[in-house]
Scaffold this motif. Structure first.
Motif, PDB file in Angstrom:
ATOM      1  N   ALA A  40       0.712  -1.216   0.020  1.00  0.00           N
ATOM      2  CA  ALA A  40       0.045  -0.001  -0.056  1.00  0.00           C
ATOM      3  C   ALA A  40       0.811   1.263  -0.024  1.00  0.00           C
ATOM      4  N   ALA A  41       1.864   1.369   0.625  1.00  0.00           N
ATOM      5  CA  ALA A  41       2.854   2.273   0.841  1.00  0.00           C
ATOM      6  C   ALA A  41       3.296   2.674  -0.319  1.00  0.00           C
ATOM      7  N   ALA A  42       3.668   1.403  -0.945  1.00  0.00           N
ATOM      8  CA  ALA A  42       4.530   1.914  -2.390  1.00  0.00           C
ATOM      9  C   ALA A  42       3.671   2.059  -3.587  1.00  0.00           C
ATOM     10  N   GLY A  43       2.221   1.689  -3.372  1.00  0.00           N
ATOM     11  CA  GLY A  43       1.313   2.181  -4.425  1.00  0.00           C
ATOM     12  C   GLY A  43       1.178   3.458  -4.288  1.00  0.00           C
ATOM     13  N   GLN A  44       1.109   3.993  -3.077  1.00  0.00           N
ATOM     14  CA  GLN A  44       1.014   5.460  -2.902  1.00  0.00           C
ATOM     15  C   GLN A  44       1.937   6.451  -3.090  1.00  0.00           C
ATOM     16  N   ALA A  45       3.068   5.917  -2.840  1.00  0.00           N
ATOM     17  CA  ALA A  45       4.445   6.409  -2.903  1.00  0.00           C
ATOM     18  C   ALA A  45       5.021   6.778  -4.328  1.00  0.00           C
ATOM     19  N   ALA A  46       4.900   5.625  -5.087  1.00  0.00           N
ATOM     20  CA  ALA A  46       5.325   5.796  -6.492  1.00  0.00           C
ATOM     21  C   ALA A  46       4.338   5.512  -7.534  1.00  0.00           C
ATOM     22  N   PRO A  47       4.486   6.164  -8.604  1.00  0.00           N
ATOM     23  CA  PRO A  47       3.542   6.168  -9.786  1.00  0.00           C
ATOM     24  C   PRO A  47       3.545   4.561 -10.363  1.00  0.00           C
ATOM     25  N   PRO A  48       2.482   4.015 -10.725  1.00  0.00           N
ATOM     26  CA  PRO A  48       2.400   2.806 -11.469  1.00  0.00           C
ATOM     27  C   PRO A  48       3.027   2.775 -12.726  1.00  0.00           C
ATOM     28  N   PRO A  49       3.698   1.792 -13.062  1.00  0.00           N
ATOM     29  CA  PRO A  49       4.600   1.522 -14.289  1.00  0.00           C
ATOM     30  C   PRO A  49       3.580   1.608 -15.388  1.00  0.00           C
ATOM     31  N   PRO A  50       4.258   2.151 -16.695  1.00  0.00           N
ATOM     32  CA  PRO A  50       3.354   1.949 -17.960  1.00  0.00           C
ATOM     33  C   PRO A  50       2.856   0.929 -18.311  1.00  0.00           C
ATOM     34  N   ALA A  51       1.783   0.761 -18.910  1.00  0.00           N
ATOM     35  CA  ALA A  51       0.917  -0.271 -19.503  1.00  0.00           C
ATOM     36  C   ALA A  51       1.794  -1.134 -20.323  1.00  0.00           C
ATOM     37  N   VAL A  52       2.910  -0.622 -21.031  1.00  0.00           N
ATOM     38  CA  VAL A  52       3.454  -1.339 -21.891  1.00  0.00           C
ATOM     39  C   VAL A  52       5.131  -0.750 -21.870  1.00  0.00           C
ATOM     40  N   SER A  53       6.011  -1.581 -21.249  1.00  0.00           N
ATOM     41  CA  SER A  53       7.430  -1.302 -20.934  1.00  0.00           C
ATOM     42  C   SER A  53       7.983  -0.770 -22.143  1.00  0.00           C
ATOM     43  N   ALA A  54       9.060   0.196 -22.016  1.00  0.00           N
ATOM     44  CA  ALA A  54       9.765   0.686 -22.856  1.00  0.00           C
ATOM     45  C   ALA A  54      10.416  -0.310 -23.846  1.00  0.00           C
ATOM     46  N   GLU A  55      11.034  -1.263 -23.071  1.00  0.00           N
ATOM     47  CA  GLU A  55      11.980  -2.640 -23.689  1.00  0.00           C
ATOM     48  C   GLU A  55      10.849  -3.272 -24.900  1.00  0.00           C
ATOM     49  N   VAL A  56       9.651  -3.488 -24.269  1.00  0.00           N
ATOM     50  CA  VAL A  56       8.776  -4.084 -25.231  1.00  0.00           C
ATOM     51  C   VAL A  56       8.230  -3.051 -26.355  1.00  0.00           C
ATOM     52  N   GLN A  57       8.122  -1.791 -26.408  1.00  0.00           N
ATOM     53  CA  GLN A  57       7.806  -1.006 -27.315  1.00  0.00           C
ATOM     54  C   GLN A  57       8.968  -1.124 -28.234  1.00  0.00           C
ATOM     55  N   ALA A  58      10.151  -1.151 -27.706  1.00  0.00           N
ATOM     56  CA  ALA A  58      11.316  -1.177 -28.838  1.00  0.00           C
ATOM     57  C   ALA A  58      11.399  -2.632 -29.689  1.00  0.00           C
ATOM     58  N   MET A  59      10.483  -3.373 -29.336  1.00  0.00           N
ATOM     59  CA  MET A  59      10.675  -4.720 -30.156  1.00  0.00           C
ATOM     60  C   MET A  59      10.007  -4.489 -31.536  1.00  0.00           C
ATOM     61  N   ASN A  60      10.627  -5.161 -32.442  1.00  0.00           N
ATOM     62  CA  ASN A  60       9.620  -5.344 -33.889  1.00  0.00           C
ATOM     63  C   ASN A  60       8.834  -6.119 -33.842  1.00  0.00           C
ATOM     64  N   VAL A  61       7.988  -6.167 -35.098  1.00  0.00           N
ATOM     65  CA  VAL A  61       6.682  -6.906 -35.050  1.00  0.00           C
ATOM     66  C   VAL A  61       7.060  -8.448 -35.007  1.00  0.00           C
ATOM     67  N   ASP A  62       7.915  -9.070 -35.602  1.00  0.00           N
ATOM     68  CA  ASP A  62       8.300 -10.590 -35.512  1.00  0.00           C
ATOM     69  C   ASP A  62       8.797 -10.940 -34.008  1.00  0.00           C
ATOM     70  N   GLN A  63       9.624  -9.810 -33.774  1.00  0.00           N
ATOM     71  CA  GLN A  63      10.089 -10.512 -31.995  1.00  0.00           C
ATOM     72  C   GLN A  63       8.662 -10.397 -31.089  1.00  0.00           C
ATOM     73  N   LEU A  64       8.027  -9.457 -31.370  1.00  0.00           N
ATOM     74  CA  LEU A  64       6.630  -9.371 -30.490  1.00  0.00           C
ATOM     75  C   LEU A  64       5.724 -10.412 -30.660  1.00  0.00           C
ATOM     76  N   ARG A  65       5.743 -10.923 -31.874  1.00  0.00           N
ATOM     77  CA  ARG A  65       4.755 -12.345 -32.098  1.00  0.00           C
ATOM     78  C   ARG A  65       5.457 -13.393 -31.676  1.00  0.00           C
ATOM     79  N   ASP A  66       6.719 -13.625 -31.754  1.00  0.00           N
ATOM     80  CA  ASP A  66       7.561 -14.814 -31.154  1.00  0.00           C
ATOM     81  C   ASP A  66       7.243 -14.636 -29.649  1.00  0.00           C
ATOM     82  N   ALA A  67       7.444 -13.463 -28.865  1.00  0.00           N
ATOM     83  CA  ALA A  67       7.417 -13.368 -27.652  1.00  0.00           C
ATOM     84  C   ALA A  67       5.850 -13.421 -26.949  1.00  0.00           C
ATOM     85  N   ALA A  68       5.063 -12.989 -27.718  1.00  0.00           N
ATOM     86  CA  ALA A  68       3.480 -13.450 -27.408  1.00  0.00           C
ATOM     87  C   ALA A  68       3.214 -14.852 -27.523  1.00  0.00           C
ATOM     88  N   THR A  69       3.731 -15.466 -28.397  1.00  0.00           N
ATOM     89  CA  THR A  69       3.615 -17.016 -28.346  1.00  0.00           C
ATOM     90  C   THR A  69       4.042 -17.932 -27.323  1.00  0.00           C
TER      91      THR A  69
END
Length: 340
Positions: A40-69
């Motif tokens: 509870a303290a952590a949830g109030q003290a720090a903002p929540p992480p983004p829905a999609v991390s920057a590392e995932v956003q940086a992946m290309n389409v093929d990488q994302l498909r393989d990772a999702a599978t």
């Protein structure tokens, strides 16, 4: 055609993995999640992480498909953050917004993500609940359950904060009560010590008063004895001869046998009578030999009795007179006065 076949497999696999996926993800999350209060303290003290991390956003389409599978195959539907099927599909949709397979996969995975978010709220893991809520909102900003989910997170956070506040207040009240009890016990002990000291002082005063009373009574007794002795001395008949010079009482008291003192030392004052301040007198009868020494002496009368007798007789036996032609018996009153 190939694209549709690629997403057909996830649509068939996802319903079959419902129970296993939720159980596996729920099992993995608490292992790294903080305790309820810490979450509870952590949830109030720090903002929540983004829905999609920057590392995932940086992946290309093929990488994302393989990772999702792979994520679906390993039951990583919505967790852990940055390595789950929901994030991979959301990133794919950003890159392929019109791909129906991605949209369909997100629709199929949404209920599991919602359930996981509610479970995180129940465990008071608000940071994780906010991350999952952000994933749901990105997948469908108009999802019917989204407002209720956000409200549940806010209400739960408020409840935890209130509980923490109540616990702190309770702890503070308990500490205050403990300090008050300590103060009460300390005051009670101090009062007990003061009471004992007062009792001891009173006992000392009583003992001192008893001692003074005993001394007063003793002094009164001595004074009464002195008055009695003085009264007896005053009532006694006066000696036939003056105290300053012995008088001859024998039939042979002619001028040739008149006693002339050479040495008449004073008697020793008895220490007990001197300390008590006792006065008195002793009428002594004694006989003077031809050599002028006292050959015998006895007490005729003493006031008070048996107090000065011995010292009076001893003193008379030490007296010396001028020689006489024959023994002479006479009497003399020896006085004892503590004042000299």
């Amino acid at each position: 055609m190939l694209s549709n076949l690629h997403y057909a497999k996830p649509r068939l696999v996802v319903p079959l993995l419902l129970v296993l996926a939720i159980a596996a993800c729920s099992k993995d999350e608490p292992a790294t999640a903080p305790a309820a209060g810490q979450a509870a303290a952590a949830g109030q003290a720090a903002p929540p992480p983004p829905a999609v991390s920057a590392e995932v956003q940086a992946m290309n389409v093929d990488q994302l498909r393989d990772a999702a599978t792979n994520a679906l195959r390993e039951n990583r539907i919505y967790a852990p953050g940055g390595n789950n099927a929901m994030e991979y599909y959301l990133a794919l949709r950003d890159k392929l917004p019109n791909d129906p397979g991605v949209t369909s996969a997100l629709t199929d995975l949404m209920p599991y993500t919602l359930i996981a978010a509610e479970q995180s709220i129940a465990r008071e893991e608000f940071t994780e609940a906010q991350r999952l809520s952000a994933i749901i909102e990105k997948a469908d900003p108009k999802a019917p359950a989204l407002p209720r989910l956000k409200q549940s997170i806010a209400s739960a956070q408020e409840a935890v904060a209130q509980r923490a506040e109540d616990s702190e207040a309770k702890t503070k009240a308990a500490e205050e009560n403990r300090l008050k009890e300590q103060q009460r016990l300390a005051q009670q002990a101090e009062q007990q010590r003061a009471s004992e000291a007062a009792a001891a002082q009173q006992l000392v005063q009583q003992q001192e008063a008893a001692r003074q009373e005993a001394e007063r009574q003793a002094a009164a007794r001595r004074e009464a004895e002195q008055r009695e002795a003085a009264a007896r001395a005053a009532a006694a008949p006066a000696p036939a001869t003056p105290a300053s010079a012995p008088a001859s009482t024998a039939s042979n008291s002619g001028a040739g046998n008149q006693l002339r003192p050479i040495s008449t030392p004073a008697p020793r004052y008895p220490p007990e009578a001197l300390r008590a301040g006792t006065a008195g007198e002793v009428l002594v009868e004694f006989t003077v030999g031809t050599d002028g020494s006292v050959t015998s002496a006895r007490v005729v009368r003493a006031t008070p009795a048996r107090v000065f007798d011995r010292e009076a007789v001893n003193a008379a036996k030490r007296w010396k007179f001028q020689p006489v032609s024959e023994p002479v018996t006479t009497r003399r009153t020896i006085g004892f006065n503590p004042g000299g």
